[in-house]
Write a protein that holds these residues in place. Sequence first.
Motif, short mmCIF file in Angstrom:
data_model
loop_
_atom_site.label_atom_id
_atom_site.label_comp_id
_atom_site.label_asym_id
_atom_site.label_seq_id
_atom_site.Cartn_x
_atom_site.Cartn_y
_atom_site.Cartn_z
N GLU A 134 1.10 -0.68 0.11
CA GLU A 134 -0.07 -0.10 -0.01
C GLU A 134 0.96 1.43 -0.23
OE1 GLU A 134 -2.97 0.03 2.79
OE2 GLU A 134 -4.50 -1.33 1.37
N LEU A 145 -0.56 1.01 -4.21
CA LEU A 145 -1.82 0.17 -4.42
C LEU A 145 -2.79 0.41 -3.30
CD1 LEU A 145 0.02 -3.18 -4.99
CD2 LEU A 145 -0.95 -1.31 -6.58
N SER A 170 2.64 8.92 6.74
CA SER A 170 2.62 8.15 5.58
C SER A 170 1.39 7.06 5.89
CB SER A 170 3.42 7.34 5.19
OG SER A 170 3.22 6.43 5.76
N LEU A 226 -0.44 4.80 7.40
CA LEU A 226 -0.57 3.93 8.11
C LEU A 226 -1.07 3.36 9.40
CD1 LEU A 226 3.89 1.69 6.81
CD2 LEU A 226 1.18 1.38 5.68
N ARG A 233 -5.61 6.81 2.56
CA ARG A 233 -5.09 5.34 2.85
C ARG A 233 -3.50 5.66 1.95
NH1 ARG A 233 -8.21 0.96 2.87
NH2 ARG A 233 -6.75 -0.52 2.20
N PRO A 234 -2.87 4.76 2.87
CA PRO A 234 -0.81 4.93 2.74
C PRO A 234 -1.45 4.99 0.54
CG PRO A 234 -1.47 2.62 3.72
CD PRO A 234 -2.86 4.09 3.35
N GLY A 235 -2.01 4.51 -0.27
CA GLY A 235 -2.21 4.23 -1.16
C GLY A 235 -2.20 6.27 -2.66
N ALA A 280 0.50 8.09 -1.39
CA ALA A 280 1.78 8.11 -2.17
C ALA A 280 1.28 8.37 -3.97
CB ALA A 280 1.48 6.37 -2.39
N ARG A 281 0.33 8.50 -4.02
CA ARG A 281 -0.15 8.95 -5.04
C ARG A 281 0.42 9.97 -5.15
NH1 ARG A 281 -3.74 3.85 -5.23
NH2 ARG A 281 -4.92 5.17 -4.27
N LEU A 313 8.09 6.78 1.23
CA LEU A 313 8.19 5.88 3.15
C LEU A 313 9.72 4.94 2.99
CD1 LEU A 313 8.59 5.82 6.23
CD2 LEU A 313 6.60 4.43 6.09
N GLU A 337 12.51 -6.19 -10.20
CA GLU A 337 10.94 -5.93 -9.60
C GLU A 337 10.63 -4.82 -7.86
OE1 GLU A 337 9.04 -10.25 -11.22
OE2 GLU A 337 10.43 -10.03 -9.05
N LEU A 368 10.61 -1.66 -9.68
CA LEU A 368 9.77 -1.00 -10.79
C LEU A 368 7.76 -0.73 -9.68
CD1 LEU A 368 10.45 -4.13 -13.53
CD2 LEU A 368 10.21 -0.91 -13.28
N MET A 369 8.11 -1.75 -8.26
CA MET A 369 6.69 -1.88 -7.57
C MET A 369 6.77 -0.11 -7.03
SD MET A 369 5.05 -4.29 -7.13
CE MET A 369 3.90 -3.78 -5.89
N GLN A 405 4.62 2.27 -9.24
CA GLN A 405 2.90 1.58 -8.84
C GLN A 405 2.17 3.03 -8.71
OE1 GLN A 405 0.61 -0.85 -9.01
NE2 GLN A 405 2.50 -2.02 -10.01
N SER A 406 3.08 4.23 -8.19
CA SER A 406 2.39 5.57 -7.17
C SER A 406 2.20 6.09 -8.95
CB SER A 406 3.61 6.82 -6.88
OG SER A 406 4.99 7.16 -7.97
N ARG A 431 13.41 1.83 -4.02
CA ARG A 431 11.93 1.65 -4.66
C ARG A 431 11.43 2.97 -4.21
NH1 ARG A 431 9.09 -2.65 -0.84
NH2 ARG A 431 9.97 -1.06 0.96
#
Lengths: 288, 241
Positions: free
Chosen positions: A181, A185, B53, B55, B74-76, B79-80, B85, B100, B103-104, B107-108, B149
Amino acid sequence: MIGWMDTIVQGVLLGGLYALFALGQSLIFGVMRLTNVAHGDFIILAAFAAFTFAGPLNIGPLGAFVFLLPLAVVFGYAMQRLVLNGTLGKDPLPSLVVTFGLSIVIQNVLQEIFSADPRSIPAGELTTASVRIVEGIAVGTLPLAIFVIALLAAALLQWVFARTSVGRVFRATSDDRETAELMGLDARVVYAAATALAFALIALAGLLQGMRTTVAPTDGPALLLYAFEAVVIGGLGSFWGTFSGGIILGVTQAIGFRLDPGWGIWLGHVMFLVVLLVRPNGLFPKTR
Amino acid sequence: MTGAVLLGTHGLDARYGDFQALFGIDLEVCEGEVIAVIGANGAGKSTLLKTISGLLQAPREVVRFAGETIGGLRPGELARRGIALVPEGRRLFPSLSVEENLLMGMQSGRRGPWNLAAVYGLFPMLRDKRAHPATLLSGGQQQMVAIGRALMANPRLLMCDEISLGLAPIVVKEIYDALPAIIADGLTMIVVEQDLGLARLVSDRLYCLQEGRVTLTGPSAGVTREDISRAYFGARAETAP
């Protein structure tokens, strides 16, 4: 000798169907550690839905699947968002209880609507067609097709998980929901997407089960058991493991049936227990 | 160098059940600033970063970011919006390779200077290990993956929680040597750090937390070691024999 070879071949084909039952279960458990006790009942529900579409509309099994697939995907997504996401947490009990309840509801609703009579999805000539492999061994075209479909489904899932960004998101969320998250996500959406994908497999499994044999509203728990045994025998974390687990279960059952018509299912359970005792993590677990 | 206020908390409380971890924290971070948050174990530093952040829950209006109230989102979503963090203990995804994991961060969905090539440019040794499972790397390399990341998210605010924890001094130096390159584009940072010298060196201003309260704040160059040790251990330490 040829008789035993025939038994093994038929067992492998039966195992393909079990693998198909198990892949959806494996997917949901792998991504969100949720054991869907209603998995078998959803397969039966899908079979009855396909039966309902195929009959009156006279569109055949493939035509029914065209209707069934999007419906199942949307249903899976919605059920995860609206019901199952609320049951997830450190405690596995709420999700077990809720899916167990869903299982009972589905069985009773199906009995209410369709009665307890077993039914089958008419598949025309496909039901009786067969292919002769070697002298003395012939396999049904439909079971062979089911095996190939299961093989392709396992390969596709393995590819999606290992090679695509969607698979990366599934694996990351499975590893660590909180950190996933933090990446941007929403785990509730990721879980819903995984369940939607699992329901595509459930739709496929339901259709094929209904074509291959008869289905009755209370068949679900037996299918769940086969799916569960296949997942455990194969080992968690790999779709090839799940696929192999299904094949091993199918072959064991076929051998049991050949030894004594009453032994098939029982020998499958014995195999499951032996694997559980000797290799509690399954035969092909993915180690991290 | 510094601009408008990017992040502000106003009377931020945080609790774990009955235990209150933060009491009325007022914190302000301006655009382009590097802030250090210091304090003893259990002072509430990680709790502060976790709340910012998303959480941990907070009332909507107590956290403001880029002019909007964001507490409890929400953290997501955060992040967007540009909050990244680097979590305590790195929290890399074990079943993902180094690349990988990096690359995660994408997702932002944010665009900016950071991509795989830029991160490999910053930490060249990661390029050779790109296909390795991330958690098989050494601690320092794992920390580089965690920072990379977070940078891949192209954040406006980067928060780092105890980057030096458990790492050899030479590795810590190697990581902090990358800091100028990280903030070159005007990135705003909050650094939680146990190493006081390091914290003062890299930051423009610092906040010292003690038992969930801010006990000292000021320009990092201006505060003395005595100020800090008083803020660290509180009045009791002062009156102790």
